[in-house]
Design a protein around this motif. Sequence first.
Motif, PDB file in Angstrom:
ATOM      1  N   ILE A  41      -8.317   1.136   4.530  1.00 14.88           N
ATOM      2  CA  ILE A  41      -7.524   1.750   3.457  1.00 14.88           C
ATOM      3  C   ILE A  41      -6.237   2.351   4.015  1.00 14.88           C
ATOM      4  O   ILE A  41      -5.148   2.146   3.471  1.00 14.88           O
ATOM      5  CB  ILE A  41      -8.353   2.832   2.738  1.00 14.88           C
ATOM      6  CG1 ILE A  41      -9.480   2.182   1.943  1.00 14.88           C
ATOM      7  CG2 ILE A  41      -7.473   3.672   1.819  1.00 14.88           C
ATOM      8  CD1 ILE A  41     -10.485   3.152   1.367  1.00 14.88           C
ATOM      9  N   LEU A  42      -6.340   3.094   5.111  1.00 11.96           N
ATOM     10  CA  LEU A  42      -5.150   3.722   5.707  1.00 11.96           C
ATOM     11  C   LEU A  42      -4.155   2.671   6.187  1.00 11.96           C
ATOM     12  O   LEU A  42      -2.934   2.870   6.086  1.00 11.96           O
ATOM     13  CB  LEU A  42      -5.562   4.624   6.873  1.00 11.96           C
ATOM     14  CG  LEU A  42      -6.439   5.839   6.541  1.00 11.96           C
ATOM     15  CD1 LEU A  42      -6.664   6.687   7.791  1.00 11.96           C
ATOM     16  CD2 LEU A  42      -5.818   6.678   5.446  1.00 11.96           C
ATOM     17  N   ALA A  43      -4.665   1.559   6.687  1.00 13.30           N
ATOM     18  CA  ALA A  43      -3.781   0.486   7.162  1.00 13.30           C
ATOM     19  C   ALA A  43      -2.906  -0.032   6.041  1.00 13.30           C
ATOM     20  O   ALA A  43      -1.709  -0.283   6.219  1.00 13.30           O
ATOM     21  CB  ALA A  43      -4.615  -0.649   7.751  1.00 13.30           C
ATOM     22  N   GLN A  44      -3.498  -0.187   4.848  1.00 13.72           N
ATOM     23  CA  GLN A  44      -2.781  -0.790   3.732  1.00 13.72           C
ATOM     24  C   GLN A  44      -2.106   0.224   2.819  1.00 13.72           C
ATOM     25  O   GLN A  44      -1.471  -0.148   1.832  1.00 13.72           O
ATOM     26  CB  GLN A  44      -3.755  -1.648   2.912  1.00 13.72           C
ATOM     27  CG  GLN A  44      -4.326  -2.812   3.710  1.00 13.72           C
ATOM     28  CD  GLN A  44      -5.254  -3.671   2.880  1.00 13.72           C
ATOM     29  OE1 GLN A  44      -4.826  -4.576   2.181  1.00 13.72           O
ATOM     30  NE2 GLN A  44      -6.547  -3.391   2.965  1.00 13.72           N
ATOM     31  N   SER A  45      -2.221   1.496   3.154  1.00 14.75           N
ATOM     32  CA  SER A  45      -1.588   2.523   2.330  1.00 14.75           C
ATOM     33  C   SER A  45      -0.529   3.306   3.097  1.00 14.75           C
ATOM     34  O   SER A  45       0.614   3.433   2.635  1.00 14.75           O
ATOM     35  CB  SER A  45      -2.642   3.485   1.765  1.00 14.75           C
ATOM     36  OG  SER A  45      -3.395   4.078   2.816  1.00 14.75           O
ATOM     37  N   ILE A  46      -0.877   3.805   4.293  1.00 16.53           N
ATOM     38  CA  ILE A  46       0.095   4.601   5.049  1.00 16.53           C
ATOM     39  C   ILE A  46       0.467   3.947   6.377  1.00 16.53           C
ATOM     40  O   ILE A  46       1.071   4.590   7.233  1.00 16.53           O
ATOM     41  CB  ILE A  46      -0.410   6.046   5.280  1.00 16.53           C
ATOM     42  CG1 ILE A  46      -1.667   6.058   6.164  1.00 16.53           C
ATOM     43  CG2 ILE A  46      -0.694   6.740   3.950  1.00 16.53           C
ATOM     44  CD1 ILE A  46      -2.086   7.446   6.608  1.00 16.53           C
ATOM     45  N   ASP A  47       0.088   2.672   6.544  1.00 17.93           N
ATOM     46  CA  ASP A  47       0.479   1.899   7.724  1.00 17.93           C
ATOM     47  C   ASP A  47       0.058   2.591   9.023  1.00 17.93           C
ATOM     48  O   ASP A  47       0.766   2.554  10.025  1.00 17.93           O
ATOM     49  CB  ASP A  47       2.004   1.677   7.715  1.00 17.93           C
ATOM     50  CG  ASP A  47       2.413   0.449   8.521  1.00 17.93           C
ATOM     51  OD1 ASP A  47       1.650  -0.526   8.535  1.00 17.93           O
ATOM     52  OD2 ASP A  47       3.503   0.467   9.124  1.00 17.93           O
ATOM     53  N   THR A  48      -1.096   3.214   8.988  1.00 20.39           N
ATOM     54  CA  THR A  48      -1.583   3.992  10.135  1.00 20.39           C
ATOM     55  C   THR A  48      -3.089   3.806  10.276  1.00 20.39           C
ATOM     56  O   THR A  48      -3.813   3.869   9.281  1.00 20.39           O
ATOM     57  CB  THR A  48      -1.287   5.494   9.935  1.00 20.39           C
ATOM     58  OG1 THR A  48       0.105   5.674   9.678  1.00 20.39           O
ATOM     59  CG2 THR A  48      -1.696   6.307  11.152  1.00 20.39           C
ATOM     60  N   CYS A  49      -3.551   3.584  11.500  1.00 20.24           N
ATOM     61  CA  CYS A  49      -4.987   3.435  11.748  1.00 20.24           C
ATOM     62  C   CYS A  49      -5.423   4.352  12.877  1.00 20.24           C
ATOM     63  O   CYS A  49      -4.685   4.552  13.849  1.00 20.24           O
ATOM     64  CB  CYS A  49      -5.329   1.988  12.128  1.00 20.24           C
ATOM     65  SG  CYS A  49      -4.918   0.787  10.855  1.00 20.24           S
ATOM     66  N   MET A  50      -6.643   4.877  12.733  1.00 16.73           N
ATOM     67  CA  MET A  50      -7.217   5.717  13.770  1.00 16.73           C
ATOM     68  C   MET A  50      -7.906   4.822  14.802  1.00 16.73           C
ATOM     69  O   MET A  50      -9.130   4.691  14.862  1.00 16.73           O
ATOM     70  CB  MET A  50      -8.209   6.709  13.161  1.00 16.73           C
ATOM     71  CG  MET A  50      -7.639   7.594  12.066  1.00 16.73           C
ATOM     72  SD  MET A  50      -6.370   8.739  12.683  1.00 16.73           S
ATOM     73  CE  MET A  50      -4.862   7.872  12.258  1.00 16.73           C
ATOM     74  N   ALA A  51      -7.085   4.149  15.593  1.00 10.28           N
ATOM     75  CA  ALA A  51      -7.557   3.194  16.605  1.00 10.28           C
ATOM     76  C   ALA A  51      -6.400   2.911  17.551  1.00 10.28           C
ATOM     77  O   ALA A  51      -5.249   3.265  17.265  1.00 10.28           O
ATOM     78  CB  ALA A  51      -8.041   1.911  15.939  1.00 10.28           C
ATOM     79  N   SER A  52      -6.700   2.289  18.679  1.00  5.28           N
ATOM     80  CA  SER A  52      -5.626   1.919  19.596  1.00  5.28           C
ATOM     81  C   SER A  52      -5.007   0.570  19.203  1.00  5.28           C
ATOM     82  O   SER A  52      -3.871   0.276  19.528  1.00  5.28           O
ATOM     83  CB  SER A  52      -6.144   1.848  21.035  1.00  5.28           C
ATOM     84  OG  SER A  52      -7.169   0.861  21.144  1.00  5.28           O
ATOM     85  N   ARG A  53      -5.793  -0.257  18.460  1.00  6.76           N
ATOM     86  CA  ARG A  53      -5.283  -1.527  17.938  1.00  6.76           C
ATOM     87  C   ARG A  53      -6.133  -1.943  16.753  1.00  6.76           C
ATOM     88  O   ARG A  53      -7.350  -1.780  16.772  1.00  6.76           O
ATOM     89  CB  ARG A  53      -5.324  -2.612  19.008  1.00  6.76           C
ATOM     90  CG  ARG A  53      -4.598  -3.897  18.566  1.00  6.76           C
ATOM     91  CD  ARG A  53      -4.778  -5.008  19.564  1.00  6.76           C
ATOM     92  NE  ARG A  53      -4.001  -6.190  19.179  1.00  6.76           N
ATOM     93  CZ  ARG A  53      -4.262  -7.422  19.595  1.00  6.76           C
ATOM     94  NH1 ARG A  53      -5.266  -7.637  20.427  1.00  6.76           N
ATOM     95  NH2 ARG A  53      -3.520  -8.431  19.202  1.00  6.76           N
TER      96      ARG A  53
END
Length: 473
Positions: free
Chosen positions: A312-324
């Motif tokens: 969800i964060l990837a497709q909404s705020i262009d941010t992920c809690m991961a290194s990749r």
Amino acid sequence: MDRVFDRINNTTTFAGEQLLYSQLHQLSKDKVFLKEREKRISFYSNHNKEREDMQYLLCNLGKEKIDFYLPMFMHNLKMQRIPHIWLYRLLRYLVILLIVAALFTQNPIIFSVVGCTFLVNVSIYAIMKSKYEVFFESLSGIIKIIKISRKIVKEEEILDICVPQCVKNNVKLFKRISNMITSLQRKKQAIATGDINAIISDYLIGSMLWDFTQYDNVMRYLNSRTKEFMELYCFIGEIDVCISIASFRQSSKGYCIPEFIEEGKLEIQELYHPLVKEPVKNSFEMTENILLTGSNASGKSTFIKAVAINVILAQSIDTCMASRMRLPDARVITSMAVRDDIIAGESYYIKEIKYLQRIIEASAEKRMVICTIDEILRGTNTSERVAASIAVLKYLNQKNCLVLVASHDLELAMQLKGIYHMLYFCEELRGSDVVFDYILREGISNSRNAIQLLLSIGFPNEIVQEAKELCTL
């Protein structure tokens, strides 16, 4: 997701807060938009002075409670208009004509009619004023949006921001209405001071019903320019959202910008949940559906929530809690934290199968679905649960979706072995304590710890011992 929103939300305006909340609940399909947003986030992350100047400006907008109703107000302008406004205009002109006639004729009868009309208009004003006070209050949020937009356009170079041409055009469009609203606000502010002259002046002007006719002029203009105003609203809100995302990234324990791919797979390195204070990061690749096993409290639910939230964060705020993180464009549907609904008269099991029905229906659509299911069909008896779960999961395995299921049901895992990829979490027993490392492993978990957990949190020994004896029967 509400807690995730609270974690991300560092906005300073009502427009930014509402836009951020909306975007976390309605995933963008426009990847070009995400790329443009990334430029703004990166800019505010690397330019402290410009970010602080913009935040100082946005603070003037604030988060007044009534301003949160502004989008609803704008989309229901016809309902906010004063009915029979033509009558108020007629009474206004009537007072003016009678005053002029009385001054020219000096006729005492006309003066009496002027007095009566004046009293009627003042009475109407006093009654209607309280009714429409809340609508007048809503205009304060409108004028703040317009003024701040104008300020940003004026200081475009100083703030080092590229203002879209449509915003510049819209600022010009609302110059006239800005003056109209400002005049209404000044009058209201003067009354709020308690100055007797301002109060007398208010009712003298009120006898002309000027507030209502002016308000109606504003409503008619806004009704013809709703789209243009909402463009200003979203322009301001988007700036605030970008600054909030930049702040969230700086306060996180590591993040990455997601990479969107055409293949229907999910690749994540060092994934973690944004709400866990001391997270254990895990990496995995999802090219096929996964069944995640593990004993109670081993980390299954937190892990699948972390996956869903990061998509969800990837497709909404262009941010992920991961290194990749590499992922396809996909919907996210979950069946987690199911609760019964007493008001609707729906049991836990009914709510659960309705959640699964949503997933099944979505899996038939063209757009890929990433779904996470926690303890599938646990609201019914063991034999039917296992049978129905196998049928549902086999069905989803043939559809355009990636399925991540968490379960401690070993019979389910054995039946789906070879169909679903198996991962698990486990624990270590240290005396009476149960210690979890939350590290993701390949395979199926064979451990059970429900009774041991009773002991570790302090249940009486006789309960624990009897439970162990009954379990071996």
